[in-house]
Write a protein that holds these residues in place. Structure first.
Motif, PDB file in Angstrom:
ATOM      1  N   LEU A 262       0.834  -1.200   0.000  1.00  0.00           N
ATOM      2  CA  LEU A 262       0.000   0.000   0.000  1.00  0.00           C
ATOM      3  C   LEU A 262       0.868   1.249   0.000  1.00  0.00           C
ATOM      4  CD1 LEU A 262      -2.850   1.255   0.256  1.00  0.00           C
ATOM      5  CD2 LEU A 262      -2.620   1.041   2.743  1.00  0.00           C
ATOM      6  N   ILE A 264       0.110   5.418  -0.415  1.00  0.00           N
ATOM      7  CA  ILE A 264      -0.861   6.504  -0.611  1.00  0.00           C
ATOM      8  C   ILE A 264      -0.111   7.827  -0.651  1.00  0.00           C
ATOM      9  CG2 ILE A 264      -2.852   7.704   0.379  1.00  0.00           C
ATOM     10  CD1 ILE A 264      -3.620   5.079   1.762  1.00  0.00           C
ATOM     11  N   GLN A 276      -8.454   3.884  -7.894  1.00  0.00           N
ATOM     12  CA  GLN A 276      -7.425   3.556  -6.920  1.00  0.00           C
ATOM     13  C   GLN A 276      -7.208   4.699  -5.936  1.00  0.00           C
ATOM     14  OE1 GLN A 276      -5.626   0.357  -6.871  1.00  0.00           O
ATOM     15  NE2 GLN A 276      -5.444   1.223  -4.825  1.00  0.00           N
ATOM     16  N   ASN A 277      -7.114   5.920  -6.435  1.00  0.00           N
ATOM     17  CA  ASN A 277      -6.905   7.064  -5.538  1.00  0.00           C
ATOM     18  C   ASN A 277      -8.126   7.331  -4.666  1.00  0.00           C
ATOM     19  OD1 ASN A 277      -4.277   7.569  -6.282  1.00  0.00           O
ATOM     20  ND2 ASN A 277      -4.814   9.064  -7.858  1.00  0.00           N
ATOM     21  N   HIS A 280      -7.840   5.046  -1.826  1.00  0.00           N
ATOM     22  CA  HIS A 280      -6.828   5.536  -0.886  1.00  0.00           C
ATOM     23  C   HIS A 280      -7.391   6.646   0.000  1.00  0.00           C
ATOM     24  CE1 HIS A 280      -3.259   4.007  -3.545  1.00  0.00           C
ATOM     25  NE2 HIS A 280      -3.832   3.048  -2.846  1.00  0.00           N
ATOM     26  N   PHE A 284      -7.545   6.140   4.119  1.00  0.00           N
ATOM     27  CA  PHE A 284      -6.489   6.818   4.879  1.00  0.00           C
ATOM     28  C   PHE A 284      -6.971   7.180   6.281  1.00  0.00           C
ATOM     29  CE2 PHE A 284      -4.475  10.684   6.422  1.00  0.00           C
ATOM     30  CZ  PHE A 284      -3.131  10.379   6.308  1.00  0.00           C
TER      31      PHE A 284
END
Length: 433
Positions: A262, A264, A276-277, A280, A284
Motif C-alpha cells: 500500500l 498513498i 485507486q486514488n 486511498h 487513509f
C-alpha cells in the motif's frame, strides 16, 4: 432533405423532376405548397400525364404533394412504431424491477431483563383528554415504502468488514438515511473478538449474510431486511466506470505500508480521483509521520461520508447513473448479497428519484474513551443516543425501539454492562500475547 434512402440534393430543375418522377423517387429540400385534389374537376382525386408526354406544372405539383403526403404517412408510421417500442421497453423494465420483500414481524423482544432503563416519563402532570374529542388511532405495523439494508465492505485480506453502514430508504418520504457504524464497536457475540466488524466472518472465518443480519438486528432492535458485502475491488472498478469522481480531498495523505503493498500519496484540494486514488482517500487514517485525523476512525468515517455524498450529488445532478450496464456487472462480480437483480434495479430507480438534500449521513454515537480487553481496543455505543438515532433515521416500524428491544454490550475496560442484564465472561474474550 433525405427521403427513402436517396442522397440529399439541392433544388431540382424541371428535367430532374421529370426524371425523378419516372423513377418514383422524388427528393426535395424546399417545402412544396399543398393543394386540394378532392374537387369535382379531378378524377378520383388523381392527376395523370398522357403517355410519353411531359408532365405539366399542375401534374408535377400534384405528384410532389402526393409524395409529401406519403412521406408524412411513412414518418407517422415510423414514429408510432418507435413509440410502441419505447412503451414496450418501459413496460419490460417496469416488469423486471421489483422491490425486495421486507420483514413484517415488528420489533425484537430481548430477554431476560434490563440494565438500562428507558427514559423516565415527564413528571409534569399530563392533561386529561377532552372526552368530546375523537380519539386518535395510533398507527401500528410497518411504515409503507421503507426498506433497510446492511451495507458492508471488506478487503482481499479477510472477512472483517471495516466499513459498515446501516441504510434506510423511505420511498414515501423520498429520503435515504445512511448511518456509519464504527468497526470497533463492542457487540455480544459468542466468539472471542467481539467487534461489530466480525459479524460477517464469524469465528470460523466463513462468510454468512444471515448471521451478520441477525447480530445487527440485536443492536438495532428490529430485523434487517437485506444485506450486501462489497469487495474493495468493486469500489475501484465502479469509480473508474463512471469516469472518476471530482472530490476536494480534505488533507494531504501520505502513507506507505509495504506489508500490504500500500502506497498513498495524494495532495489536498479539488481533483479528479480515479478508482485507486478514491480508495486511498476513503481508507487513509494515519500518515507516515504519525499524524492523521484528530478523532481517529471517526475522522475517516467523516471523509467516507463526504466522498459518498459527493458521488450521490454528481449522480443526482446528472439525473442518471453513467455506464449502468457495466456498473451492474461489476456489482454482480464483486458483491455478496441477498438482493436479487430485480431488487438492485428497484433501488437504482428509487435512488434517482431522490433530491440531493434528502440523502442524509449520520454516525453511530460512541464513547471514544474505549476499553482495552485482552489487548484489543473496543469502543461502546452510547445506548440512549443510539436508540434515539435508530428511531429517527432507521426504524421502519411505527412503534419506537426501546432498550427492551436491543441487546447492546458496553464496557469501560473494568466492567461489562448489557441492556439484557446478561454479560459474557471475561474469559470468553480473545487475548493477545
Amino acid at each position: 432533405m433525405k427521403l427513402f434512402g436517396g442522397k440529399s440534393h439541392k433544388k431540382h430543375s424541371e428535367d430532374q423532376i421529370v426524371s425523378q418522377y419516372t423513377t418514383n423517387s422524388v427528393e426535395l429540400d424546399e417545402p412544396t405548397v399543398r393543394f386540394d385534389i378532392s374537387g369535382a374537376d379531378s378524377t378520383a382525386g388523381e392527376q395523370t400525364a398522357s403517355a410519353g408526354s411531359l408532365p405539366t406544372e399542375t401534374d408535377t405539383d400534384s405528384f410532389v404533394a402526393v409524395k409529401q403526403k406519403k412521406k408524412r404517412r411513412t414518418l407517422l408510421i415510423v414514429l408510432c412504431c418507435a413509440f410502441a417500442l419505447i412503451l414496450g421497453a418501459v413496460a419490460a423494465i417496469w416488469a423486471w424491477i421489483d422491490d425486495p420483500d421486507v420483514n413484517q414481524e415488528g420489533l425484537l423482544t430481548q430477554t431476560p431483563g434490563l440494565v438500562y432503563d428507558s427514559p423516565e416519563p415527564s413528571e409534569e402532570p399530563v392533561a386529561e383528554p377532552d372526552p368530546t374529542e375523537e380519539p386518535v388511532e395510533e398507527k401500528t405495523g410497518r411504515k409503507p415504502g421503507t426498506y433497510t439494508v446492511l451495507c458492508m465492505a471488506k478487503d482481499d485480506a479477510g472477512l472483517n468488514t471495516d466499513t459498515m453502514m446501516m441504510v434506510k430508504l423511505d420511498t414515501e418520504e423520498g429520503t435515504l438515511d445512511i448511518v456509519s457504524i464504527p468497526r470497533d464497536i463492542l457487540v455480544d457475540v459468542p466468539w472471542g473478538t467481539k467487534k461489530i466488524n466480525t459479524m460477517y466472518g464469524g469465528a470460523e472465518g466463513v462468510p454468512n449474510l444471515d448471521r451478520a443480519k441477525e447480530y445487527m438486528a440485536d443492536v438495532l432492535g428490529f430485523p434487517v431486511d437485506n444485506a450486501i458485502v462489497v469487495d474493495i475491488r468493486a469500489f475501484i472498478q465502479l469509480v473508474d466506470a463512471v469516469g472518476g469522481i471530482y472530490y476536494d480531498v480534505p488533507r494531504p495523505m501520505d502513507y506507505d505500508d509495504p506489508s500490504q503493498n500500500l502506497s498513498i500519496h495524494i495532495p489536498a484540494g479539488p481533483q479528479l480521483l480515479n478508482g485507486q486514488n478514491a480508495l486511498h482517500v476513503v481508507r487513509f487514517r494515519v500518515g507516515n509521520n504519525g499524524t492523521g485525523y484528530a478523532n481517529g476512525d471517526l475522522g475517516r468515517i467523516e471523509t467516507q461520508q463526504d466522498f459518498l455524498m459527493t458521488v450521490a450529488n454528481q449522480m443526482l445532478t446528472l439525473g442518471n447513473i453513467p455506464n449502468l450496464p457495466t456498473l451492474y456487472q461489476i456489482v454482480r462480480d464483486n458483491v455478496n448479497t441477498d438482493l436479487t437483480d430485480n431488487n438492485l434495479a428497484f433501488f437504482a430507480q428509487e435512488f434517482l428519484k431522490l433530491d440531493k438534500e434528502n440523502v442524509r449521513f449520520h454516525t453511530a454515537p460512541v464513547d471514544m474513551g474505549g476499553a482495552i480487553i485482552g489487548g484489543i481496543a473496543y469502543i461502546s455505543l452510547i445506548v440512549d443516543e443510539w436508540i434515539e438515532m435508530v428511531n429517527a433515521y432507521l426504524n421502519p416500524f411505527y412503534e419506537e425501539v426501546t432498550t427492551a428491544n436491543v441487546s447492546i454490550l458496553t464496557s469501560d475496560g473494568t466492567t461489562l454492562s448489557s441492556t439484557t442484564g446478561v454479560v459474557p465472561s471475561w474469559d470468553s474474550f480473545t487475548r493477545l500475547g
